[in-house]
Design a protein around this motif. Structure first.
Motif, mmCIF file in Angstrom:
data_model
loop_
_atom_site.group_PDB
_atom_site.id
_atom_site.type_symbol
_atom_site.label_atom_id
_atom_site.label_comp_id
_atom_site.label_asym_id
_atom_site.label_seq_id
_atom_site.Cartn_x
_atom_site.Cartn_y
_atom_site.Cartn_z
ATOM 1 N N THR A 3 0.841 -1.195 0.000
ATOM 2 C CA THR A 3 0.000 0.000 0.000
ATOM 3 C C THR A 3 0.875 1.243 0.000
ATOM 4 O O THR A 3 1.748 1.403 0.864
ATOM 5 C CB THR A 3 -0.918 0.030 1.236
ATOM 6 O OG1 THR A 3 -1.797 -1.101 1.203
ATOM 7 C CG2 THR A 3 -1.739 1.314 1.269
ATOM 8 N N LEU A 4 0.625 2.107 -0.961
ATOM 9 C CA LEU A 4 1.298 3.402 -1.046
ATOM 10 C C LEU A 4 0.340 4.482 -0.571
ATOM 11 O O LEU A 4 -0.828 4.500 -0.966
ATOM 12 C CB LEU A 4 1.710 3.690 -2.488
ATOM 13 C CG LEU A 4 2.261 5.101 -2.763
ATOM 14 C CD1 LEU A 4 3.630 5.266 -2.128
ATOM 15 C CD2 LEU A 4 2.321 5.375 -4.260
ATOM 16 N N ALA A 5 0.823 5.392 0.269
ATOM 17 C CA ALA A 5 0.031 6.554 0.684
ATOM 18 C C ALA A 5 0.617 7.808 0.057
ATOM 19 O O ALA A 5 1.825 8.057 0.155
ATOM 20 C CB ALA A 5 0.011 6.682 2.199
ATOM 21 N N VAL A 45 -0.562 -0.371 8.004
ATOM 22 C CA VAL A 45 -1.069 -0.864 6.720
ATOM 23 C C VAL A 45 -0.519 -0.058 5.546
ATOM 24 O O VAL A 45 -0.903 -0.283 4.405
ATOM 25 C CB VAL A 45 -2.623 -0.848 6.681
ATOM 26 C CG1 VAL A 45 -3.187 -1.841 7.680
ATOM 27 C CG2 VAL A 45 -3.168 0.558 6.937
ATOM 28 N N VAL A 46 0.372 0.885 5.828
ATOM 29 C CA VAL A 46 1.008 1.693 4.789
ATOM 30 C C VAL A 46 2.464 1.260 4.668
ATOM 31 O O VAL A 46 3.196 1.234 5.667
ATOM 32 C CB VAL A 46 0.923 3.197 5.120
ATOM 33 C CG1 VAL A 46 1.790 4.022 4.169
ATOM 34 C CG2 VAL A 46 -0.524 3.670 5.054
ATOM 35 N N ASP A 47 2.884 0.920 3.458
ATOM 36 C CA ASP A 47 4.237 0.412 3.234
ATOM 37 C C ASP A 47 5.205 1.471 2.741
ATOM 38 O O ASP A 47 6.421 1.317 2.891
ATOM 39 C CB ASP A 47 4.193 -0.742 2.224
ATOM 40 C CG ASP A 47 3.339 -1.893 2.720
ATOM 41 O OD1 ASP A 47 3.791 -2.592 3.635
ATOM 42 O OD2 ASP A 47 2.219 -2.060 2.202
ATOM 43 N N ALA A 48 4.709 2.525 2.134
ATOM 44 C CA ALA A 48 5.563 3.601 1.633
ATOM 45 C C ALA A 48 4.737 4.870 1.532
ATOM 46 O O ALA A 48 3.503 4.824 1.438
ATOM 47 C CB ALA A 48 6.164 3.242 0.272
ATOM 48 N N LEU A 49 5.449 5.985 1.547
ATOM 49 C CA LEU A 49 4.787 7.292 1.577
ATOM 50 C C LEU A 49 5.411 8.208 0.533
ATOM 51 O O LEU A 49 6.628 8.306 0.417
ATOM 52 C CB LEU A 49 4.952 7.901 2.976
ATOM 53 C CG LEU A 49 4.313 9.244 3.285
ATOM 54 C CD1 LEU A 49 2.794 9.154 3.190
ATOM 55 C CD2 LEU A 49 4.723 9.699 4.686
ATOM 56 N N ALA A 98 4.305 -3.131 -7.351
ATOM 57 C CA ALA A 98 3.839 -3.896 -6.189
ATOM 58 C C ALA A 98 2.738 -3.177 -5.419
ATOM 59 O O ALA A 98 2.035 -3.793 -4.604
ATOM 60 C CB ALA A 98 5.007 -4.200 -5.256
ATOM 61 N N ASP A 99 2.570 -1.874 -5.662
ATOM 62 C CA ASP A 99 1.559 -1.093 -4.942
ATOM 63 C C ASP A 99 0.189 -1.336 -5.557
ATOM 64 O O ASP A 99 -0.180 -0.711 -6.549
ATOM 65 C CB ASP A 99 1.892 0.405 -4.996
ATOM 66 C CG ASP A 99 3.172 0.749 -4.278
ATOM 67 O OD1 ASP A 99 3.453 0.127 -3.249
ATOM 68 O OD2 ASP A 99 3.896 1.664 -4.750
#
Length: 237
Positions: A3-5, A45-49, A98-99
């Motif tokens: 998950t990307l934010a 639940v966020v993997d990257a920002l 992957a996002d």
């Protein structure tokens, strides 16, 4: 899958009446964008920002967020566009294959609870391609015919079917990419741009679902909102 934010922080915040961008205005000694970034990262639940920065302030924003020990996810900072829609499109361009889920959140909602972030992501992963948090509308709402003087009321929507929408909004990445590609022409000017990403998905004719929002996720627009946020932050301490 991941998950990307995308954290939108490029707005000027002119209605707040400060001499710096809204996202850099301090709340409890920390910039609004840092509060929001910490909460997104803390959700689990966020993997990257990706943070969209005000013009010319990429290095400043990177120094604030990427170096913060409480933001324990990879962070990329990019200069935002002329409109919020354009800024989100720029951030979306940094998504990796992957996002599969993308969240879009406004730095102007710094006190978003981690439980709300999880609720949105869970709904997307349950198979809903576009998910927004919303609160029931408690005031009576009037539809009017806009004009310079007293405006004519032309309708009273049934408030039981109305929701005041918040962020983060969550999306299947491919759906959000398609919505931005289709609606790209709107991003060039503020009066044309979508006020939220769900509106772009709706324009495709695709369904958007609402999950329960949270009063703490209110948007800071005026000085009064900032004072209220200070009180809420004190209560949360």
């Amino acid at each position: 899958m991941t998950t990307l934010a995308i954290l939108t922080a490029a707005g000027s915040g002119s209605r707040l009446g400060r001499d710096l961008p809204k996202a850099l205005v301090e709340l409890g000694g920390l910039p609004l964008l840092l509060h929001a970034a910490r909460r997104l990262a803390a959700s689990g639940v966020v993997d990257a920002l990706v943070v969209t920065s005000p013009p010319g302030l990429v290095d400043v924003v990177r120094g604030l967020v990427a170096a913060d020990p409480h933001v324990e996810v990879p962070v990329r900072v990019v200069e935002g566009g002329a409109t919020r829609q354009a800024s989100v499109a720029i951030g979306l361009g940094l998504a990796s294959p992957a996002d599969d889920v993308v969240l879009v959140h406004d730095a102007a909602r710094p006190l978003v609870p981690v439980t709300l972030v999880r609720r949105v992501v869970d709904a997307v992963r349950a198979g809903h391609g576009a998910v927004v948090p919303g609160l029931a509308v408690t005031d009576t709402v009037k539809q009017v015919e806009p004009g310079p003087g007293p405006e004519l009321v032309v309708g009273t929507p049934e408030r039981s079917v109305l929701r005041a929408v918040q962020t983060p909004q969550g999306f299947d990445r491919t759906l959000l990419e398609r919505a931005h590609t289709t609606g790209a022409a709107r991003a060039v000017a503020e009066h044309l741009a979508a006020t939220d990403d769900a509106g772009l998905v709706e324009a495709l004719g695709e369904p958007v679902h609402v999950v329960r929002g949270d009063e703490a996720a209110f948007k800071i627009t005026t000085e009064r909102d900032l004072r209220l946020a200070e009180l809420v932050l004190q209560d949360q301490a």
